[in-house]
Design an enzyme around this catalytic site. Sequence first.
Site, PDB file in Angstrom:
ATOM      1  N   ARG A 104      17.913  37.542 134.288  1.00 28.88           N
ATOM      2  CA  ARG A 104      16.923  36.725 135.497  1.00 28.88           C
ATOM      3  C   ARG A 104      17.694  37.127 136.896  1.00 28.88           C
ATOM      4  NH1 ARG A 104      13.443  31.924 133.705  1.00 28.88           N
ATOM      5  NH2 ARG A 104      14.802  30.938 134.678  1.00 28.88           N
ATOM      6  N   THR A 108      14.250  37.387 141.764  1.00 31.38           N
ATOM      7  CA  THR A 108      13.506  37.004 141.992  1.00 31.38           C
ATOM      8  C   THR A 108      12.279  36.649 140.869  1.00 31.38           C
ATOM      9  OG1 THR A 108      13.812  39.210 140.900  1.00 31.38           O
ATOM     10  CG2 THR A 108      13.835  39.195 143.226  1.00 31.38           C
ATOM     11  N   ASP A 200      19.892  25.670 129.943  1.00 27.76           N
ATOM     12  CA  ASP A 200      20.571  26.804 130.572  1.00 27.76           C
ATOM     13  C   ASP A 200      21.641  27.705 129.143  1.00 27.76           C
ATOM     14  OD1 ASP A 200      21.276  29.564 132.935  1.00 27.76           O
ATOM     15  OD2 ASP A 200      22.504  29.623 130.629  1.00 27.76           O
ATOM     16  N   ASP A 203      25.055  29.011 129.169  1.00 23.98           N
ATOM     17  CA  ASP A 203      26.028  28.316 129.477  1.00 23.98           C
ATOM     18  C   ASP A 203      26.314  27.736 128.324  1.00 23.98           C
ATOM     19  OD1 ASP A 203      26.266  29.755 132.234  1.00 23.98           O
ATOM     20  OD2 ASP A 203      25.000  28.308 132.947  1.00 23.98           O
TER      21      ASP A 203
END
Length: 209
Positions: A104, A108, A200, A203
């Site tokens: 991603r 944007t 995340d 991660d």
Amino acid sequence: MGKVTVTEHPLIQHKLTLLREASTSSKDFRQLLTEITMLMGYELTRNLPIQDKVIETPMGRTVGKEMAGKKPVIVPVLRAGLGMVDGLLNLIPGARVGHIGLYRDPETLEPVEYYCKLPNEIADREVIIVDPMLATGGSLAAAVNFVKQRGATSVRALCLLAAPEGLEAFQKAHPDVDLYVSCIDEKLDEHAYIVPGLGDAGDRIFGTK
Ligand code: PRP
Ligand code: URA
């Protein structure tokens, strides 16, 4: 509209709480994600096609059941989807595994494809896309687009957490795809992260930052 199944089993809820905690190590995070995926996979695979099979037990002949058709294909969305592959392979050891690489764009928020490798005869297989996080829904919708463009006709998706906004957007984009999630969280924050979420996922699985 595609069906959304929230797998609210007590064991899933217990393990999800452990997994969300910020202090949980990558090792435990991976283990918990595999265990939750297996438990969710029980629901996800409930309506896979089966057929009769005649066998001989030590006591005589009987008719059992076996999985019908071509082997299903599990498609993790890289990277974080990799954390859900083992859980499903534990349940369906003969499944094929395809890969879709997407990230991603942090500016944007649009999904960018960087890799795609799928098994042959995908049109004849049940396709199970796995990605722990459904935030805006853009990545999952793009992954489903890719497998459909390559011929997939029967697709279902397995996500650990979803945001209500992303869920709605995904259902609009792919009303034919059934979705399985362990929890629908409260909202997205200003960076399109799921709240309360788990941070995340990639991660946390791979110990990066
Ligand atoms: C995460 C996650 C999803 C996506 C969800 O991946 O694993 O693929 O974000 O966000 P969306 O619903 O708004 O599209 P990320 O892009 O962080 O890549 P990674 O798996 O490599 O960490
Ligand atoms: N991707 C993640 O890994 N976590 C989120 O909360 C949103 C997108």
